[in-house]
Design a protein around this motif. Sequence first.
Motif, PDB file in Angstrom:
ATOM      1  N   ILE A 286       0.834  -1.198   0.000  1.00 37.89           N
ATOM      2  CA  ILE A 286       0.000   0.000   0.000  1.00 37.89           C
ATOM      3  C   ILE A 286       0.873   1.255   0.000  1.00 37.89           C
ATOM      4  O   ILE A 286       1.905   1.315   0.677  1.00 37.89           O
ATOM      5  N   ASP A 287       0.427   2.287  -0.718  1.00 39.27           N
ATOM      6  CA  ASP A 287       1.161   3.548  -0.820  1.00 39.27           C
ATOM      7  C   ASP A 287       0.773   4.523   0.289  1.00 39.27           C
ATOM      8  O   ASP A 287       1.633   5.160   0.901  1.00 39.27           O
ATOM      9  N   ALA A 288      -0.535   4.661   0.552  1.00 38.79           N
ATOM     10  CA  ALA A 288      -1.016   5.694   1.483  1.00 38.79           C
ATOM     11  C   ALA A 288      -2.055   5.122   2.429  1.00 38.79           C
ATOM     12  O   ALA A 288      -2.914   4.331   2.029  1.00 38.79           O
ATOM     13  N   ILE A 289      -2.007   5.577   3.679  1.00 40.39           N
ATOM     14  CA  ILE A 289      -2.841   5.025   4.750  1.00 40.39           C
ATOM     15  C   ILE A 289      -3.606   6.132   5.461  1.00 40.39           C
ATOM     16  O   ILE A 289      -3.059   7.199   5.749  1.00 40.39           O
ATOM     17  N   ALA A 290      -4.876   5.843   5.781  1.00 40.87           N
ATOM     18  CA  ALA A 290      -5.658   6.674   6.701  1.00 40.87           C
ATOM     19  C   ALA A 290      -5.933   5.835   7.943  1.00 40.87           C
ATOM     20  O   ALA A 290      -6.360   4.678   7.831  1.00 40.87           O
ATOM     21  N   THR A 291      -5.674   6.404   9.112  1.00 43.57           N
ATOM     22  CA  THR A 291      -5.845   5.634  10.343  1.00 43.57           C
ATOM     23  C   THR A 291      -6.139   6.581  11.507  1.00 43.57           C
ATOM     24  O   THR A 291      -5.655   7.720  11.518  1.00 43.57           O
ATOM     25  N   PRO A 292      -6.935   6.152  12.471  1.00 40.64           N
ATOM     26  CA  PRO A 292      -7.270   7.041  13.587  1.00 40.64           C
ATOM     27  C   PRO A 292      -6.072   7.425  14.443  1.00 40.64           C
ATOM     28  O   PRO A 292      -5.048   6.736  14.487  1.00 40.64           O
ATOM     29  N   ALA A 306       4.195   6.089   1.863  1.00 40.80           N
ATOM     30  CA  ALA A 306       4.449   7.430   1.350  1.00 40.80           C
ATOM     31  C   ALA A 306       3.646   8.493   2.082  1.00 40.80           C
ATOM     32  O   ALA A 306       4.090   9.641   2.189  1.00 40.80           O
ATOM     33  N   ALA A 307       2.462   8.130   2.569  1.00 43.35           N
ATOM     34  CA  ALA A 307       1.616   9.108   3.263  1.00 43.35           C
ATOM     35  C   ALA A 307       0.790   8.416   4.331  1.00 43.35           C
ATOM     36  O   ALA A 307       0.292   7.300   4.117  1.00 43.35           O
ATOM     37  N   VAL A 308       0.654   9.075   5.488  1.00 43.27           N
ATOM     38  CA  VAL A 308      -0.207   8.597   6.578  1.00 43.27           C
ATOM     39  C   VAL A 308      -1.067   9.771   7.024  1.00 43.27           C
ATOM     40  O   VAL A 308      -0.540  10.833   7.367  1.00 43.27           O
ATOM     41  N   ARG A 309      -2.382   9.587   7.008  1.00 45.92           N
ATOM     42  CA  ARG A 309      -3.315  10.616   7.464  1.00 45.92           C
ATOM     43  C   ARG A 309      -3.980  10.136   8.748  1.00 45.92           C
ATOM     44  O   ARG A 309      -4.567   9.050   8.778  1.00 45.92           O
ATOM     45  N   ARG A 310      -3.921  10.951   9.810  1.00 47.78           N
ATOM     46  CA  ARG A 310      -4.549  10.620  11.086  1.00 47.78           C
ATOM     47  C   ARG A 310      -5.953  11.223  11.148  1.00 47.78           C
ATOM     48  O   ARG A 310      -6.173  12.354  10.701  1.00 47.78           O
ATOM     49  N   THR A 311      -6.895  10.471  11.739  1.00 46.57           N
ATOM     50  CA  THR A 311      -8.295  10.884  11.747  1.00 46.57           C
ATOM     51  C   THR A 311      -8.899  10.712  13.135  1.00 46.57           C
ATOM     52  O   THR A 311      -8.292  10.141  14.043  1.00 46.57           O
ATOM     53  N   VAL A 326      -7.253   9.315  -2.209  1.00 47.92           N
ATOM     54  CA  VAL A 326      -7.556   8.893  -3.584  1.00 47.92           C
ATOM     55  C   VAL A 326      -7.617  10.119  -4.498  1.00 47.92           C
ATOM     56  O   VAL A 326      -7.076  10.115  -5.611  1.00 47.92           O
ATOM     57  N   ALA A 327      -8.255  11.182  -4.009  1.00 43.29           N
ATOM     58  CA  ALA A 327      -8.372  12.411  -4.801  1.00 43.29           C
ATOM     59  C   ALA A 327      -7.005  13.028  -5.089  1.00 43.29           C
ATOM     60  O   ALA A 327      -6.828  13.703  -6.116  1.00 43.29           O
ATOM     61  N   GLU A 328      -6.033  12.796  -4.199  1.00 41.31           N
ATOM     62  CA  GLU A 328      -4.679  13.281  -4.426  1.00 41.31           C
ATOM     63  C   GLU A 328      -3.950  12.490  -5.501  1.00 41.31           C
ATOM     64  O   GLU A 328      -2.865  12.875  -5.944  1.00 41.31           O
ATOM     65  N   GLY A 329      -4.531  11.350  -5.904  1.00 39.08           N
ATOM     66  CA  GLY A 329      -3.911  10.523  -6.930  1.00 39.08           C
ATOM     67  C   GLY A 329      -2.958   9.471  -6.404  1.00 39.08           C
ATOM     68  O   GLY A 329      -2.112   8.956  -7.157  1.00 39.08           O
ATOM     69  N   ARG A 330      -3.079   9.119  -5.115  1.00 38.36           N
ATOM     70  CA  ARG A 330      -2.216   8.077  -4.545  1.00 38.36           C
ATOM     71  C   ARG A 330      -2.450   6.747  -5.257  1.00 38.36           C
ATOM     72  O   ARG A 330      -3.581   6.397  -5.589  1.00 38.36           O
ATOM     73  N   ALA A 331      -1.384   5.987  -5.459  1.00 37.22           N
ATOM     74  CA  ALA A 331      -1.456   4.767  -6.256  1.00 37.22           C
ATOM     75  C   ALA A 331      -2.335   3.705  -5.628  1.00 37.22           C
ATOM     76  O   ALA A 331      -3.119   3.030  -6.307  1.00 37.22           O
ATOM     77  N   SER A 332      -2.219   3.527  -4.328  1.00 40.30           N
ATOM     78  CA  SER A 332      -3.055   2.557  -3.619  1.00 40.30           C
ATOM     79  C   SER A 332      -3.306   3.102  -2.221  1.00 40.30           C
ATOM     80  O   SER A 332      -2.397   3.638  -1.584  1.00 40.30           O
ATOM     81  N   VAL A 333      -4.556   2.953  -1.767  1.00 40.26           N
ATOM     82  CA  VAL A 333      -4.977   3.599  -0.515  1.00 40.26           C
ATOM     83  C   VAL A 333      -5.758   2.612   0.341  1.00 40.26           C
ATOM     84  O   VAL A 333      -6.634   1.894  -0.158  1.00 40.26           O
ATOM     85  N   CYS A 334      -5.447   2.591   1.629  1.00 40.53           N
ATOM     86  CA  CYS A 334      -6.207   1.770   2.569  1.00 40.53           C
ATOM     87  C   CYS A 334      -6.438   2.569   3.847  1.00 40.53           C
ATOM     88  O   CYS A 334      -5.879   3.653   4.042  1.00 40.53           O
TER      89      CYS A 334
END
Length: 496
Positions: A286-292, A306-311, A326-334
Amino acid sequence: MKSVSIADLMAQSGVAFGTSGARGLVSAMTDRVCFAYTAAFLQHLSAIGQFKHGTHVAIAGDLRPSSPRIMAACAAAVRHMGGAVDHCGFVPSPAVAAYGFAQGILSLMVTGSHIPDDRNGIKFNRTDGEVLKVDELAIRAQSVMLPDLFDGAGMLKDPAPAEPLVDVATAYIARYVEFFGPHALSGMTLGIYEHSAVGRDILVALVEALAGEAVSLGRSEKFIPVDTEAVRPEDQALARQWAAEFGLDAILSTDGDSDRPLLADEAGLWMRGDVLGILCARAMVIDAIATPVSCNSAVELSGLFAAVRRTRIGSPFVIEAMNGLVAEGRASVCGYEANGGFLLATPVAVEGRTLGALPTRDAVLPILSVLVDARRRGVTLSALQAQLPERYTFSERLQDYPTAQSQALIAHLEQGDEAAILARLTNMFGRLAGKADGIDRTDGLRIHFAGGDIIHLRPSGNAPELRCYTESDSPERAAALNGEALALVRDYSVPA
């Protein structure tokens, strides 16, 4: 016919939206309440073009005693609103959601997840993903017309029989067998802690379809509230016992509606959900992650992504952040949560096989991907975990701790400017963790200490509980810090 305001009904019944749909006491979730909430959901989705007369709606449920009755009330609302019911029976939340997404139809799951069976809930899905917070607000704002179908206790006077069963389990199983391959678990002996999880038979079927040896353990016809964030002491002891008795490579399990995983290593030690999430994301490249914000900081320290977003905590917030990536164009997102639930926002390709997106909490993918990765690397699960930075999390909760009391505590601790807050937190927790030197208010109150420890307090969104998340440099320290912090909070009196 009578017009009913959903906001008023929520206030009267106490059945409100939390982090995973509408939940409340079974005694409060009358047929009338469940009918009204479902009608409001459909009315809102009609307004945005996802529901119309004749549209099918998929309905499933978990194994709580109250689930069949609530499913019948939801089905009655679908028929009343002009829809057709796809009765999917008793299957995992992600299985009915995946069916709905594939068919381009709405779906809902009757489940209280991991909470005791004196409570239940309804989880709603759009045609393209879970309902978001904006949808919840719109549902609350609805007024719906209720027909004269209910008795004085709010129950259906004449419940209709369920429609013929629609098989969604076969496609859900095939999704993973086709991706991982029919020999992916060959040579592995895997225990399945079945308890009362709705996906227990599916887990056995998957292990066997992937050429593993499945050992069924702990099946129960009575509902057991297995919480993947706060594993009960008896389940910890059972796992250690089973691992030694049967010589298992791992033990697999889930919560009640089988959207949150539990995976124990070869010694029977349950893995933390946020560690499982990191290992799954690594295995899936995976390229980019969103996680609490509550999840293990090893995700950043590992340097794997490559990227981690905290929520904030809750799948709707994770989904919003995933959509942004996804809107940023990340290759794969989970996305993943501390409870282990894993959300796949984009298709992923590994070794020539592609797995389609499933943007809802799922238990099967993290379990299987980590097992397959360990087998491919020729290491045990404990050795796989040891490859990550040494940061460890622990979570527990104070039960029967009223939400108002939790909120009053947090409000008291947050009084004043940041210097005053840090001084108060140091005074309260200093003997446990030293000087407080930072706070994060993303969700609840997350306190960083100079020595590297973290204590995070958060009122539950769907039960009278106060959650406590801790992080430290050893599992023993994280667990001890959690117990000490909860004991201190339990005995703490908020000044009048």
